[in-house]
Design a protein around this motif. Structure first.
Motif, short mmCIF file in Angstrom:
data_model
loop_
_atom_site.label_atom_id
_atom_site.label_comp_id
_atom_site.label_asym_id
_atom_site.label_seq_id
_atom_site.Cartn_x
_atom_site.Cartn_y
_atom_site.Cartn_z
N PHE A 1 2.65 -5.77 -4.43
CA PHE A 1 1.59 -4.94 -3.87
C PHE A 1 1.97 -4.57 -2.46
O PHE A 1 2.48 -5.39 -1.70
CB PHE A 1 0.26 -5.72 -3.81
CG PHE A 1 -0.55 -5.62 -5.05
CD1 PHE A 1 -1.56 -4.69 -5.15
CD2 PHE A 1 -0.32 -6.46 -6.11
CE1 PHE A 1 -2.32 -4.60 -6.29
CE2 PHE A 1 -1.07 -6.39 -7.26
CZ PHE A 1 -2.07 -5.45 -7.36
N SER A 2 1.69 -3.32 -2.09
CA SER A 2 1.88 -2.85 -0.72
C SER A 2 0.60 -2.17 -0.27
O SER A 2 0.01 -1.41 -1.04
CB SER A 2 3.03 -1.85 -0.63
OG SER A 2 4.23 -2.45 -1.04
N ILE A 3 0.19 -2.43 0.96
CA ILE A 3 -1.00 -1.80 1.52
C ILE A 3 -0.66 -1.28 2.91
O ILE A 3 -0.03 -1.99 3.70
CB ILE A 3 -2.18 -2.78 1.58
CG1 ILE A 3 -2.55 -3.26 0.18
CG2 ILE A 3 -3.39 -2.14 2.27
CD1 ILE A 3 -3.64 -4.29 0.13
N TYR A 28 1.26 -0.49 -6.20
CA TYR A 28 1.60 -1.63 -7.05
C TYR A 28 2.84 -1.29 -7.85
O TYR A 28 2.98 -0.18 -8.36
CB TYR A 28 0.44 -1.94 -8.00
CG TYR A 28 0.81 -2.90 -9.11
CD1 TYR A 28 0.99 -4.25 -8.83
CD2 TYR A 28 0.99 -2.45 -10.40
CE1 TYR A 28 1.35 -5.13 -9.85
CE2 TYR A 28 1.33 -3.33 -11.42
CZ TYR A 28 1.51 -4.66 -11.14
OH TYR A 28 1.87 -5.53 -12.13
N ALA A 29 3.74 -2.23 -7.96
CA ALA A 29 4.93 -2.06 -8.79
C ALA A 29 5.16 -3.31 -9.62
O ALA A 29 4.91 -4.43 -9.16
CB ALA A 29 6.15 -1.78 -7.91
N ASN A 30 5.61 -3.11 -10.85
CA ASN A 30 5.95 -4.22 -11.73
C ASN A 30 7.36 -3.98 -12.23
O ASN A 30 7.66 -2.96 -12.82
CB ASN A 30 4.98 -4.29 -12.91
CG ASN A 30 5.34 -5.41 -13.86
OD1 ASN A 30 6.13 -5.22 -14.76
ND2 ASN A 30 4.77 -6.56 -13.64
N GLY A 36 4.56 1.59 -11.88
CA GLY A 36 3.79 1.54 -10.65
C GLY A 36 2.50 2.31 -10.71
O GLY A 36 2.28 3.14 -11.59
N SER A 37 1.65 2.03 -9.75
CA SER A 37 0.38 2.72 -9.56
C SER A 37 0.17 2.88 -8.07
O SER A 37 0.63 2.08 -7.27
CB SER A 37 -0.78 1.89 -10.12
OG SER A 37 -0.63 1.67 -11.48
N SER A 38 -0.55 3.93 -7.72
CA SER A 38 -0.84 4.17 -6.32
C SER A 38 -2.30 4.60 -6.19
O SER A 38 -2.78 5.43 -6.96
CB SER A 38 0.08 5.27 -5.79
OG SER A 38 -0.18 5.52 -4.44
N ASN A 46 -10.36 -7.13 -7.55
CA ASN A 46 -10.57 -6.50 -8.86
C ASN A 46 -9.35 -5.70 -9.29
O ASN A 46 -8.94 -5.75 -10.45
CB ASN A 46 -11.82 -5.62 -8.83
CG ASN A 46 -13.09 -6.43 -8.62
OD1 ASN A 46 -13.09 -7.65 -8.74
ND2 ASN A 46 -14.16 -5.76 -8.29
N ILE A 47 -8.76 -4.94 -8.36
CA ILE A 47 -7.55 -4.16 -8.66
C ILE A 47 -6.42 -5.10 -9.05
O ILE A 47 -5.71 -4.89 -10.03
CB ILE A 47 -7.13 -3.31 -7.43
CG1 ILE A 47 -8.17 -2.22 -7.16
CG2 ILE A 47 -5.75 -2.70 -7.64
CD1 ILE A 47 -7.99 -1.54 -5.81
#
Length: 142
Positions: A83-85, A96-98, A112-114, A128-129
């Protein structure tokens, strides 16, 4: 704040009416929650109007195991999940990256998701995320 924004295990703050500050949600009803405070005391039937979200800041993320990076991001890596913020110009950017390793053809795939938040990012939202994307709970040492 609305009760339907919460999951069991979320960390929230109680307004001055209650003694306890930060609590962990143990039960959720239509307009009430139950919780446990940091010393293990159960607090039952808290009206949702006394519950406040906890805004995320750099200090809180560092307590959750995130680390600072030069590009302005705070990152958390756990096995294959990252996770990066980043907070910038009134926005919170969550990435988010897996990383999946396929031993059959020796390849790595990055899923990933952004997400972008124009308001303040809150701790329960991040929890929750995190749970939705990883299936695990975010470890929080407050």
């Amino acid at each position: 704040m609305k009760a339907n924004e919460l999951r069991i295990g979320n960390i929230v703050n109680l307004k001055d009416h209650f003694v306890g500050g930060k609590v962990k949600v143990t039960g959720i009803m239509k307009d009430r929650i139950t919780a446990v405070n940091s010393v293990g005391t159960n607090i039952v039937s808290i009206n949702i109007m006394y519950v406040e979200p906890i805004p995320i800041c750099e200090e809180l993320l560092l307590k959750c195991g995130f680390k600072k990076y030069r590009d302005g991001y705070l990152r958390y890596s756990d096995h294959n999940d990252e996770f990066s913020i980043k907070f910038d110009l009134g926005y919170a950017f969550v990435e988010y990256a897996n990383l999946c390793f396929n031993p059959e053809d020796v390849t790595e795939t990055n899923y990933g998701s952004s997400l972008e938040f124009t308001n303040t990012l809150h701790l329960h939202t991040l929890q929750n995320i995190w749970h939705l994307l990883t299936g695990k709970e975010l470890e929080i040492n407050l």
